[in-house]
Motif scaffolding. Structure first.
Motif, short mmCIF file in Angstrom:
data_model
loop_
_atom_site.label_atom_id
_atom_site.label_comp_id
_atom_site.label_asym_id
_atom_site.label_seq_id
_atom_site.Cartn_x
_atom_site.Cartn_y
_atom_site.Cartn_z
N VAL C 64 0.84 -1.29 0.49
CA VAL C 64 -0.10 -0.44 -0.08
C VAL C 64 0.78 1.64 0.55
O VAL C 64 1.95 1.40 0.82
CB VAL C 64 -0.81 0.05 0.98
N ALA C 66 0.19 4.21 1.39
CA ALA C 66 -0.16 5.25 2.05
C ALA C 66 -1.35 6.83 1.34
O ALA C 66 -1.10 6.98 0.86
CB ALA C 66 -0.06 4.71 3.41
N PRO C 67 -2.60 7.01 2.04
CA PRO C 67 -3.36 7.70 1.64
C PRO C 67 -1.90 9.28 1.81
O PRO C 67 -1.20 9.47 2.86
CB PRO C 67 -3.89 8.34 2.19
N ARG C 119 -2.82 0.88 -3.85
CA ARG C 119 -2.99 -1.23 -3.34
C ARG C 119 -2.65 -1.55 -3.92
O ARG C 119 -3.25 -1.80 -6.04
CB ARG C 119 -3.97 -1.17 -2.75
N LEU C 143 -2.49 10.65 7.28
CA LEU C 143 -2.37 9.66 8.97
C LEU C 143 -0.82 10.26 9.51
O LEU C 143 -0.70 10.22 10.33
CB LEU C 143 -2.36 8.65 8.50
N LYS C 175 1.80 3.99 16.83
CA LYS C 175 2.38 3.18 16.07
C LYS C 175 3.62 4.04 15.08
O LYS C 175 4.36 3.48 14.95
CB LYS C 175 1.85 2.77 15.65
N PHE C 176 3.25 5.98 15.15
CA PHE C 176 4.37 5.95 14.75
C PHE C 176 5.62 6.66 16.16
O PHE C 176 5.38 7.89 16.34
CB PHE C 176 3.79 7.49 14.12
N VAL D 146 -10.13 10.46 4.59
CA VAL D 146 -9.66 9.25 4.96
C VAL D 146 -10.36 8.65 5.27
O VAL D 146 -10.40 7.37 4.81
CB VAL D 146 -7.75 9.46 5.73
N LEU D 147 -10.51 8.82 6.32
CA LEU D 147 -11.87 7.71 7.22
C LEU D 147 -13.34 8.11 7.16
O LEU D 147 -13.90 6.84 7.10
CB LEU D 147 -11.73 7.89 8.35
N PRO D 154 -10.73 1.10 0.92
CA PRO D 154 -10.61 0.19 1.91
C PRO D 154 -9.98 0.37 2.87
O PRO D 154 -8.68 0.75 3.40
CB PRO D 154 -10.34 -0.11 0.41
N GLU D 156 -8.73 -2.44 3.95
CA GLU D 156 -6.68 -2.37 4.81
C GLU D 156 -6.02 -1.46 4.09
O GLU D 156 -4.31 -1.30 4.65
CB GLU D 156 -6.57 -3.70 3.31
N VAL D 157 -6.39 -0.43 3.05
CA VAL D 157 -5.75 0.39 2.66
C VAL D 157 -5.02 1.55 4.18
O VAL D 157 -4.36 1.65 4.10
CB VAL D 157 -6.31 1.66 1.60
N LYS D 160 -3.06 -0.23 6.75
CA LYS D 160 -1.38 -0.33 6.51
C LYS D 160 -1.05 0.68 7.27
O LYS D 160 -0.40 1.69 7.28
CB LYS D 160 -1.20 -0.50 5.14
N ALA D 161 -2.27 2.08 6.77
CA ALA D 161 -1.13 3.33 6.20
C ALA D 161 -0.74 4.11 8.91
O ALA D 161 -0.54 4.22 8.56
CB ALA D 161 -2.17 4.57 5.74
N LEU D 162 -1.91 2.94 9.40
CA LEU D 162 -2.35 3.38 10.76
C LEU D 162 -0.78 2.43 11.40
O LEU D 162 -0.95 2.55 12.40
CB LEU D 162 -3.49 2.84 10.80
N GLN D 163 -0.57 1.52 10.70
CA GLN D 163 -0.37 0.01 11.39
C GLN D 163 -1.05 -0.13 12.25
O GLN D 163 -0.62 -0.42 13.48
CB GLN D 163 1.06 0.79 11.50
N ALA D 164 -2.97 -0.78 12.47
CA ALA D 164 -3.45 -1.23 13.22
C ALA D 164 -4.10 -2.54 12.61
O ALA D 164 -3.74 -1.96 11.12
CB ALA D 164 -4.67 0.17 13.70
N VAL D 168 -9.49 -1.91 13.96
CA VAL D 168 -9.36 -0.53 14.77
C VAL D 168 -9.59 -0.04 13.07
O VAL D 168 -10.54 1.53 14.01
CB VAL D 168 -8.00 -0.30 15.31
N LEU D 172 -12.84 3.35 13.40
CA LEU D 172 -12.71 5.22 12.92
C LEU D 172 -13.56 5.37 12.34
O LEU D 172 -14.12 5.95 12.29
CB LEU D 172 -11.17 5.21 12.70
#
Lengths: 177, 177, 177, 177, 177, 177
Positions: C64, C66-67, C119, C143, C175-176, D146-147, D154, D156-157, D160-164, D168, D172
């Motif tokens: 991915v 990311a956005p 993605r 993000l 996480k960051f 984004v949310l 999606p 999953e995108v 990945k960006a949140l590493q979550a 979760v 959100l």
């Protein structure tokens, strides 16, 4: 970036905005019978950031300003004296020639970076004044660029573009030292 | 002028921003051994006002993208496959040729509206992807513009520019329909 | 400002306009399964003032991008290999997602500075080449910018934006690194 | 493109250049405790081609203008009343937060299209006036983009960006209707 | 926005790029002893989007081109015949006058939108050719704008600006019908 | 040219983007009853390349911001307190006055580089906040430029423009030291 970028406003003088010598015809005693006298940011420091420049074009009888481009400018021309045939070519797929014979007092526009030319088709000398919308327009005579660059563009590249033999290209290139 | 000028934001869809078909090599079965597949605002309406476009360039063995200009764009190219010799010519007074042989994975820049070319100098086919900073860059092959416009530029103009005889010019012109 | 601003035209060489190394896939062995290899004015000095740059995007299976936004550029992308799901979000009041699954050879446009992502939704690796209309476009993963800046944006600001509790934000921020 | 593009100069009137209603505080009775009242080309037709717009920002106690971007503008803000904490995040690789607490009468700059926010950290209401260098700057709250886009990006995108984990993200996303 | 925006490339003709009549001196038989003959996009449709225009300026003996601005252009002028005193005023805090007496063949630059003037200080008629970097530069003679607009600017506003009595202003205004 | 041109991104701090002191009314104890407090790139280094600036305008009862231009910007103004009569004059051939009395909370647009003014026509003090789309807009009060430059514009030039006698001009000039 805007305004008087280089000098402090307090220290500029009229000389930073002036150029002399456009009253005399350029020397057209050359094979093309043509001379361009440019006034750009190289001649007038005060042109910096102002996005404009001018040029005087002098033509002997039959003189030619060979097909060329200005990569960073549109151009507008006024014939001051004599008779000029002018033209520019449009982009693909047309590559149409837009051409006109202009008498003194007539104006013509050459759009941004398109190949264009002028020729003196009158009985006497001719001259024109042109405006360009960049302080540093640049000039590239396209045949000299393709055939006379330093070093030369490979013969095979030019031959394909001309649909001609290599020796035709070599001969054409030899005219440009 | 900015943003989605033509369509209302509510009515745009993904299709306004998509183009298909760049996965296939362009048909290079022609005298130049070369095919350009452009994706500009003519192909993707959503490019309007975005100031960018792309092109796929395919080359047969020995294929040549003849010297040309884009009057309204700078260009950056990446060789994806094969070996390309590329070059551009600077403006007066230098008209210097800046040239390089690029392998797959190498990138090169052609500055705003300067005459440039590419040639496949490898043993197999080659292709490249290029970026242009205009949604409508335009293309003008300079030799075709000077010798093959419709109507033709007067023989005498070209002859002066080439420092050649009129019949040389007529012969060169005859190759362009 | 126009043309070869930094170097004198006499001293430029082909190396000022060249970059190597885009033929190898970027290393996607990371949590995102993604690697961007940018070629901007930082890599090619000759891009200065030319208003264009390019990037190679590599994706592992499921990888991915990311956005994110490019604050100073529009973007156009061509999928070279694999299958990518791509999308961008429009501005208020719509915040509509314009999305598309692209196969190799398909192109897509991301308008000026809007949040967008890609993605890999195919079964193998994927890669794409993209064009940006700035020599220095900049990238901001939104993000990471909101949750992972240095120092962090106050928890309460993010909590209001997410309509969530402070501890949800703290956990997301953790996480960051 | 320049000047009064749409209306003939003879028919323009003062009403084409006027907008009323910025004297009243915007209604901040909402979860964010914040209201933006924009005055762009949508409100004043005479702004067309002028490249400028303004906005009034009202904050309840603790009110937040969530992290957002203007894809087509830089912004400059003056706090008229109250105390605002403001900040923007730079691009990769830094993603540094540049932040400041501003009292009434203090100004701050948010560079072109970078993610930025404001928060009322004073004891009373606050308001600010801001300038943008586009008649149609656009606004995109990045977390809502984004949310909360329509349809959603999606899971999953975003995960990945949140590493979550996906759940979760789903939680959100559920806050944005 | 770029190129031939209005007409299809197939249908343009040379007449779209031509204007006649600049060979005759403009009629200077008026109180100012001056006549400007403009060639902008209003006279040449092909100038659209090209960002350039030209003007012929004719002066009787003692003739004056009153202090004026071009809100959307920088200007460069060449004296073709006669002797012109030219000048422009810088911005606050200097409001310095940069002035020069120009002979035929001398060029001068008036920076973007600054108040400037020309006067024939020679013994015969004079004329000049000027270039402007907009296809629609606009002209505003500043004293006529302040004293002779329709309707008039309130007397008190002008009186404050002149540090003069209202009846001085009324008398000055009465000269402009 | 784009972005943080002058400082390395690592070394910028919030102070490069901040300016203080706009909460206090400017000192209007002067003949015009007016004070402009500008915040341009001269006050905030971080405005460089961002293309925006702001100004606070304070008016005593009857105070006047004399007719002036900003050569490099359009302007948008919001009345924060009091009642302002505002106006601008269009270009030739109309030189039409577009004018309006604005109450607190009303906004108005002054197009690119056109002569404009504001006057407090209310019973108390007034102030306004304005936006300009240049980091370095420049200001030129046109009557002070024409009558009070250093050195002075020749009396005869101004007399022709005013259609007045030389001694009228000399008297007007004497008010500007």
């Amino acid at each position: 970036m805007n305004g008087f970028a280089c000098k402090a406003p307090q220290s500029v003088s009229a000389d930073d905005f002036t150029f002399s010598g456009l009253n005399k015809a350029g020397d057209t005693n050359n094979p093309a019978g043509f001379k361009a006298t440019l006034v750009t940011v190289n001649q007038i420091p005060g042109l910096n950031t102002q996005g404009v420049s001018m040029v005087r074009l002098d033509f002997a009888v039959g003189g030619v300003n060979a097909p060329h481009i200005h990569p960073r400018a549109s151009e507008m021309l006024i014939v001051m004296e004599g008779t000029l045939e002018v033209g520019f070519v449009t982009t693909l797929p047309e590559t149409k020639l837009i051409t006109k014979v202009l008498q003194a007092g007539e104006a013509f526009v050459f759009p941004q970076a398109l190949t264009h030319f002028q020729r003196n088709v009158g009985k006497g000398t001719a001259f024109a004044i042109a405006a360009l919308n960049s302080q540093n327009p640049g000039t590239q005579p396209v045949l000299a660029a393709v055939l006379g660059s330093n070093p030369k563009i490979p013969v095979e590249v030019v031959a394909k573009a001309l649909q001609a033999d290599n020796n035709v290209v070599t001969q054409l290139q030899s005219k440009f030292k």
